[in-house]
Write an enzyme that holds these catalytic residues in place. Structure first.
Site, PDB file in Angstrom:
ATOM      1  N   GLN A 114       2.962   2.816   1.705  1.00 46.70           N
ATOM      2  CA  GLN A 114       4.674   3.015   2.577  1.00 46.70           C
ATOM      3  C   GLN A 114       4.522   1.676   1.784  1.00 46.70           C
ATOM      4  O   GLN A 114       6.243   1.817   2.174  1.00 46.70           O
ATOM      5  CB  GLN A 114       4.190   2.673   4.638  1.00 46.70           C
ATOM      6  CG  GLN A 114       3.668   3.876   5.301  1.00 46.70           C
ATOM      7  CD  GLN A 114       4.732   4.796   5.343  1.00 46.70           C
ATOM      8  OE1 GLN A 114       6.480   4.407   4.788  1.00 46.70           O
ATOM      9  NE2 GLN A 114       4.549   6.055   4.949  1.00 46.70           N
ATOM     10  N   GLY A 162       0.818  -1.115  -0.177  1.00 47.86           N
ATOM     11  CA  GLY A 162       0.164   0.239   0.207  1.00 47.86           C
ATOM     12  C   GLY A 162       1.052   1.308   0.373  1.00 47.86           C
ATOM     13  O   GLY A 162       1.753   1.036  -0.675  1.00 47.86           O
ATOM     14  N   GLN A 178      -2.780  -7.665  10.957  1.00 40.31           N
ATOM     15  CA  GLN A 178      -1.598  -8.433  11.429  1.00 40.31           C
ATOM     16  C   GLN A 178      -1.703  -9.373  12.190  1.00 40.31           C
ATOM     17  O   GLN A 178      -0.941  -9.926  12.364  1.00 40.31           O
ATOM     18  CB  GLN A 178      -0.394  -7.148  12.602  1.00 40.31           C
ATOM     19  CG  GLN A 178      -0.004  -5.748  11.527  1.00 40.31           C
ATOM     20  CD  GLN A 178       0.541  -5.023  11.964  1.00 40.31           C
ATOM     21  OE1 GLN A 178       0.931  -5.384  12.885  1.00 40.31           O
ATOM     22  NE2 GLN A 178       0.315  -3.487  10.831  1.00 40.31           N
ATOM     23  N   HIS A 196       4.193   1.024  12.647  1.00 35.77           N
ATOM     24  CA  HIS A 196       3.261   1.320  13.914  1.00 35.77           C
ATOM     25  C   HIS A 196       3.497   0.742  14.924  1.00 35.77           C
ATOM     26  O   HIS A 196       3.156  -1.090  14.639  1.00 35.77           O
ATOM     27  CB  HIS A 196       1.996   1.678  13.380  1.00 35.77           C
ATOM     28  CG  HIS A 196       1.609   1.995  14.117  1.00 35.77           C
ATOM     29  ND1 HIS A 196       1.677   3.120  14.397  1.00 35.77           N
ATOM     30  CD2 HIS A 196       0.116   2.493  14.198  1.00 35.77           C
ATOM     31  CE1 HIS A 196       0.452   3.392  15.576  1.00 35.77           C
ATOM     32  NE2 HIS A 196      -0.534   3.053  15.581  1.00 35.77           N
ATOM     33  N   ASP A 233       0.751   8.908  18.410  1.00 39.29           N
ATOM     34  CA  ASP A 233       0.278   8.125  16.780  1.00 39.29           C
ATOM     35  C   ASP A 233      -1.869   8.189  17.222  1.00 39.29           C
ATOM     36  O   ASP A 233      -2.163   9.444  16.567  1.00 39.29           O
ATOM     37  CB  ASP A 233       0.439   7.112  15.920  1.00 39.29           C
ATOM     38  CG  ASP A 233       0.103   7.172  15.269  1.00 39.29           C
ATOM     39  OD1 ASP A 233       0.582   7.767  14.073  1.00 39.29           O
ATOM     40  OD2 ASP A 233      -1.506   6.462  14.411  1.00 39.29           O
ATOM     41  N   GLU A 277      -4.441  10.889  15.774  1.00 39.49           N
ATOM     42  CA  GLU A 277      -5.382  10.914  14.721  1.00 39.49           C
ATOM     43  C   GLU A 277      -7.324  11.272  15.527  1.00 39.49           C
ATOM     44  O   GLU A 277      -7.961  11.553  14.781  1.00 39.49           O
ATOM     45  CB  GLU A 277      -5.528   9.359  14.568  1.00 39.49           C
ATOM     46  CG  GLU A 277      -4.330   9.049  13.900  1.00 39.49           C
ATOM     47  CD  GLU A 277      -4.261   7.349  13.639  1.00 39.49           C
ATOM     48  OE1 GLU A 277      -3.468   7.069  12.476  1.00 39.49           O
ATOM     49  OE2 GLU A 277      -4.713   6.591  14.274  1.00 39.49           O
ATOM     50  N   GLU A 279     -11.432  25.956   2.363  1.00 37.91           N
ATOM     51  CA  GLU A 279     -10.230  26.758   2.877  1.00 37.91           C
ATOM     52  C   GLU A 279      -8.908  26.590   4.066  1.00 37.91           C
ATOM     53  O   GLU A 279      -8.479  26.513   4.073  1.00 37.91           O
ATOM     54  CB  GLU A 279     -10.707  27.800   3.174  1.00 37.91           C
ATOM     55  CG  GLU A 279     -10.870  28.629   1.680  1.00 37.91           C
ATOM     56  CD  GLU A 279     -11.685  29.969   2.053  1.00 37.91           C
ATOM     57  OE1 GLU A 279     -10.771  31.068   3.110  1.00 37.91           O
ATOM     58  OE2 GLU A 279     -12.272  31.193   1.524  1.00 37.91           O
ATOM     59  N   GLU A 295     -15.757  27.655   3.348  1.00 45.83           N
ATOM     60  CA  GLU A 295     -15.470  28.947   4.605  1.00 45.83           C
ATOM     61  C   GLU A 295     -14.768  27.888   5.644  1.00 45.83           C
ATOM     62  O   GLU A 295     -13.861  28.084   6.327  1.00 45.83           O
ATOM     63  CB  GLU A 295     -16.808  29.846   5.249  1.00 45.83           C
ATOM     64  CG  GLU A 295     -16.975  30.451   4.322  1.00 45.83           C
ATOM     65  CD  GLU A 295     -15.627  31.840   3.590  1.00 45.83           C
ATOM     66  OE1 GLU A 295     -14.845  31.798   4.141  1.00 45.83           O
ATOM     67  OE2 GLU A 295     -15.825  32.616   2.097  1.00 45.83           O
ATOM     68  N   SER A 345      -4.796 -10.456  -4.828  1.00 40.23           N
ATOM     69  CA  SER A 345      -4.291  -8.944  -4.750  1.00 40.23           C
ATOM     70  C   SER A 345      -4.101  -8.151  -5.759  1.00 40.23           C
ATOM     71  O   SER A 345      -3.372  -8.510  -6.740  1.00 40.23           O
ATOM     72  CB  SER A 345      -2.989  -8.214  -3.575  1.00 40.23           C
ATOM     73  OG  SER A 345      -2.619  -7.087  -3.654  1.00 40.23           O
TER      74      SER A 345
END
Length: 337
Positions: free
Chosen positions: A28, A26, A86, A108, A191, A195, A231, A227, A51
């Site tokens: 990374q 992906g 994982q 991570h 981290d 988030e 921006e 707005e 895949s």
């Protein structure tokens, strides 16, 4: 004082002597694998059968095999698949293929820090985490530069885990910019906190609430969108380039005065208390347990939230307005298949 390492601190030969498997291709994964290959490292990409990314990896000149074959061959495995995937990957593929002296790398610390992956005592466990998206990691490497990265050692079985991590960081370009030494605990918890309270949760909630406030008050939806959402990029770019002081310097005096006098009315003592509660949930592992249970049950909360925002007026207005901007390539989740 935080340790920061550069090219001169790394021994490129350490990773060059390894057989490296990058599991996942992906954001990374593609950057790590391609940078490693261009640095002369013997690398394969591990992807499940069928895949859609296999052709992309092969077209990049990389050898692609299934994750089990990759892990069996390698003595350094970099896991670059989503956090929630994982544990299953480790239990079904990696655990039985890790041998004494091997190295398990991640970008991570979630699964290791919260105990969803528990490697054997005789392997090195290291985190090398570029602080930027994969396309930036790749582009900076190709241009002769790099993206600052984090390095942490969870387990040093061989006595050279840190040196190997620096060598890996060198091969993907991290030491060109600087590698900051940290811990799995600090990286994971900060981290998640970032988030949840700012980068995703905080910003998303503020944008939607501000949009709804303007529309409910009778202002045109298009004006509200420009707005409070469109921006935002201008402000984020200024923050990215020079921090809060540069952003305040760059906007109008009117905007700066509104910033310093009205911002504190939004981030109140109650807001700060809620931030501390969110941080406590992360530190205790409560959030991790909640998320893994959500994933195992089919992610119904996530699915409902995705459906809700997809049907929100701010998304429909955004699509209409982005169609007026030829300098943008409009993107939706459906495009990423």
């Amino acid at each position: 004082m935080t340790n920061i390492y550069y090219d001169a601190d790394a021994d490129p030969t350490l990773v060059a002597r390894r057989k490296v498997a990058v599991i996942g291709f992906g954001s990374q994964g593609h950057a790590h694998a391609m940078n490693l290959k261009d640095s002369g490292v013997d690398v394969v990409v591990g992807l499940r059968e069928g895949s859609r990314r296999a052709r992309m990896a092969a077209d990049a000149g990389l050898k692609v095999v299934d994750p089990a074959t990759a892990a069996e061959w390698a003595d350094l495995v970099m896991v670059l698949v989503p956090d929630q995937v994982q544990p299953e990957l480790y239990d079904s593929v990696l655990r039985e293929r890790l041998e004494p002296g091997d190295a398990l790398f991640v970008a991570h610390g979630f699964s290791i820090h919260f105990g969803y992956v528990v490697p054997p005592d005789d392997v090195d466990v290291v985190m090398v985490a570029p602080k930027g998206p994969g396309h930036l990691v790749r582009r900076q490497y190709v241009e002769g530069s790099g993206v600052p990265s984090l390095l942490a050692v969870h387990q040093d079985a061989t006595g050279e885990a840190k040196a190997l991590g620096l060598s890996y960081a060198y091969a993907i370009g991290g030491t060109r910019a600087g590698v900051i030494e940290t811990t799995f605990e600090d990286e994971t918890e900060t981290d998640l906190f970032g988030e949840q309270v700012i980068l995703c949760g905080g910003v998303d909630a503020m944008i939607q609430a501000a949009y709804e406030t303007l529309v409910e008050a009778g202002y045109p939806a298009e004006m509200a969108y420009f707005e409070v959402l469109h921006e935002l990029k201008l402000i984020v770019d200024l923050l990215y380039e020079g921090g809060i002081s540069w952003m305040r310097h760059s906007v109008s005096d009117t905007a700066e005065y509104g910033d310093v006098t009205r911002g504190p009315r939004l981030v109140t003592d109650e807001t700060r208390a809620e931030m501390r509660r969110i941080l406590a949930e992360i530190q205790s592992g409560e959030f991790a347990r909640e998320w893994m249970e959500e994933y195992r049950s089919g992610a119904p909360t996530l699915a409902a939230a995705r459906a809700e925002i997809a049907g929100h007026d701010i998304e429909a207005v955004g699509r209409r307005l982005r169609a007026m901007m030829p300098f943008l390539v409009d993107k939706t989740p459906e495009d990423d298949v």
